[in-house]
Design a protein around this motif. Structure first.
Motif, PDB file in Angstrom:
ATOM      1  N   GLY A  92      38.591  43.653  33.793  1.00  0.00           N
ATOM      2  CA  GLY A  92      38.431  45.091  33.659  1.00  0.00           C
ATOM      3  C   GLY A  92      38.303  45.836  34.963  1.00  0.00           C
ATOM      4  N   ASN A  93      38.244  45.147  36.091  1.00  0.00           N
ATOM      5  CA  ASN A  93      38.101  45.806  37.386  1.00  0.00           C
ATOM      6  C   ASN A  93      39.451  45.891  38.088  1.00  0.00           C
ATOM      7  N   PRO A  94      39.781  47.027  38.696  1.00  0.00           N
ATOM      8  CA  PRO A  94      41.032  47.112  39.450  1.00  0.00           C
ATOM      9  C   PRO A  94      40.897  46.390  40.782  1.00  0.00           C
ATOM     10  N   GLY A  95      42.023  46.029  41.396  1.00  0.00           N
ATOM     11  CA  GLY A  95      41.974  45.461  42.731  1.00  0.00           C
ATOM     12  C   GLY A  95      42.553  44.072  42.818  1.00  0.00           C
ATOM     13  N   GLU A  96      42.344  43.456  43.977  1.00  0.00           N
ATOM     14  CA  GLU A  96      42.846  42.126  44.261  1.00  0.00           C
ATOM     15  C   GLU A  96      41.679  41.149  44.322  1.00  0.00           C
ATOM     16  N   PHE A  97      41.787  40.046  43.573  1.00  0.00           N
ATOM     17  CA  PHE A  97      40.721  39.056  43.474  1.00  0.00           C
ATOM     18  C   PHE A  97      41.295  37.704  43.875  1.00  0.00           C
ATOM     19  N   VAL A  98      40.765  37.152  44.996  1.00  0.00           N
ATOM     20  CA  VAL A  98      41.344  35.931  45.571  1.00  0.00           C
ATOM     21  C   VAL A  98      40.225  34.970  45.972  1.00  0.00           C
ATOM     22  N   GLY A  99      40.332  33.726  45.571  1.00  0.00           N
ATOM     23  CA  GLY A  99      39.428  32.698  46.071  1.00  0.00           C
ATOM     24  C   GLY A  99      38.001  32.810  45.590  1.00  0.00           C
ATOM     25  N   ALA A 110      40.493  31.095  54.904  1.00  0.00           N
ATOM     26  CA  ALA A 110      39.807  32.153  55.647  1.00  0.00           C
ATOM     27  C   ALA A 110      40.292  33.509  55.150  1.00  0.00           C
ATOM     28  N   ALA A 111      39.362  34.437  54.983  1.00  0.00           N
ATOM     29  CA  ALA A 111      39.712  35.769  54.495  1.00  0.00           C
ATOM     30  C   ALA A 111      40.656  36.460  55.471  1.00  0.00           C
ATOM     31  N   ARG A 154      35.892  38.019  57.409  1.00  0.00           N
ATOM     32  CA  ARG A 154      35.215  36.735  57.568  1.00  0.00           C
ATOM     33  C   ARG A 154      33.782  36.959  58.043  1.00  0.00           C
ATOM     34  N   PRO A 155      32.807  36.277  57.467  1.00  0.00           N
ATOM     35  CA  PRO A 155      31.419  36.442  57.930  1.00  0.00           C
ATOM     36  C   PRO A 155      31.242  35.884  59.338  1.00  0.00           C
TER      37      PRO A 155
END
Length: 386
Positions: free
Chosen positions: A310-317, A346-347, A356-357
């Motif tokens: 239900g959330n818009p956007g890009e979801f990876v990893g 790595a992001a 990346r943190p």
């Protein structure tokens, strides 16, 4: 009579006016000439430093209006107990100056008749708060809606929201200011309201522990009710089973007031208690405004809650675990041999920002530098648990 060389007097006056006045150190304490913080607030001039001896300062409320000032607690730091008093009916301290640094101070017990008292009421300027503690206040820090104000909070603790039925006491409530940064801090023990709520145009939430705890009853752990540009990286965010709201993080619930509305949510450890309708993230969509941009990457999802649904956007990893530690200890490290190590890449940069943190949260609060690991794992903590 000899004539004065032309231009000599104006030049001399200009040079005298440009000579800086030496900054003073004002010391406050039971054995000092100044025994009350309010006197230091009245006497301090721009560029001065106010040093406060450890001890308890009941009802010693103050208003700070200087343009440049450092206020520092010594040793274990002073405890400012409101004891039923407030500055201007608002807070233990009201700050509306220029560049102000507050370091190593404890603010406790702020109460006012309208139930909106704060440890610090920040109204104007650029305020930096470090190594400080906000305990049992109606609001830990509460800001104005000054569109030019900036607030930076680092290595600090916010805890024990008062339990007033019907009242909403956010542990940290940021109004419509230009910029808000929360870093290396610990926020816990909410009641009905939110742990952190920000209406700023730009938010940086990095390397914090926003875990309500077993007795907490906060609603959202992190809320951006009007959107804005939010960078949420390297945090541990956990909801109590006693929450009054099933979502940990909310973005845009009241609509989008800013032209730039984007959320980057990467390398966080998100922990949800089992409950019906539980959600790690709620990104709100409104017919009158375009959907915000969302990048959610490499988050560790602990518990049976919805995330991308239900959330818009890009979801990876973004990877899931049923639990991290069965004993409930605040140890969020993955074992060295966890199969999740090396399971994410790595992001990648997003809108030019590195996701990346660069640090990790450490107990009881604060951060330590993080070197990029050979094998990235999802979540906020890359350091292994033996």
């Amino acid at each position: 009579m000899p004539r004065r060389p032309a231009g000599r007097l104006p030049l001399l006056l200009t040079s005298l006016l440009c000579v800086p006045v030496s900054a003073a150190v004002l010391r406050v304490g039971p054995d000092e000439a100044l025994q009350h913080i309010a006197d230091a607030a009245r006497l301090a001039r721009d560029g001065d430093t106010v040093e406060i001896a450890p001890g308890r300062y009941p009802g010693d409320v103050a208003v700070w209006t200087q343009q440049r000032l450092t206020i520092r607690g010594l040793d274990d730091g002073p405890v400012l107990d409101a004891a039923g008093q407030s500055a201007e009916g608002k807070a233990i301290w009201v700050v509306r100056g220029g560049h102000i640094l507050i370091d190593n101070i404890t603010f406790r017990g702020a109460r006012v008749p309208h139930l909106n008292g704060a440890g610090i009421r920040f109204e104007h300027g650029h305020l930096r708060v470090t190594n400080s503690r906000f305990i049992d206040n109606e609001n830990g820090i509460l800001t104005s809606n000054d569109p030019e104000a900036r607030l930076h909070v680092e290595n600090s603790v916010f805890a024990q929201a008062p339990r007033h039925p019907g009242a909403l006491h956010h542990l940290l409530y940021v109004g419509r200011i230009a910029e808000f940064t929360l870093r290396g801090s610990r926020v816990e023990g909410g009641y009905q309201a939110h742990l952190v709520k920000s209406r700023a145009r730009r938010h940086r939430i990095e390397y914090n522990l926003l875990v309500d705890g077993p007795t907490g009853e906060a609603a959202y752990e992190l809320e951006f009710p009007e959107g804005g540009r939010a960078r949420v990286v390297g945090n541990i965010i956990g909801q109590s089973a006693n929450t009054s709201n099933p979502a940990l993080i909310s973005f845009g619930a009241e609509g989008y007031r800013n032209d730039d509305n984007r959320l980057s949510l990467c390398h966080n450890t998100l922990i949800s208690a089992p409950r019906i309708g539980a959600r790690f993230l709620s990104v709100w969509q409104h017919a009158a405004t375009p959907s915000p941009e969302v990048m959610a990457c490499n988050n560790l999802l602990v518990g049976p809650a919805a995330f991308a649904q239900g959330n818009p956007g890009e979801f990876v990893g973004n990877l899931s675990l049923p639990a991290i530690r069965p004993d409930g200890a605040l140890d969020f490290r993955l074992p060295a041999n966890s199969l999740l190590r090396g399971a994410v890449r790595a992001a990648m940069p997003w809108h030019g920002a590195d996701l990346r943190p660069r640090h990790e949260f450490v107990l009881p609060y604060g951060t330590r530098p993080l070197s990029p690991p050979r094998r990235w794992a999802p979540g906020a903590i890359q350091s292994p648990r033996p």
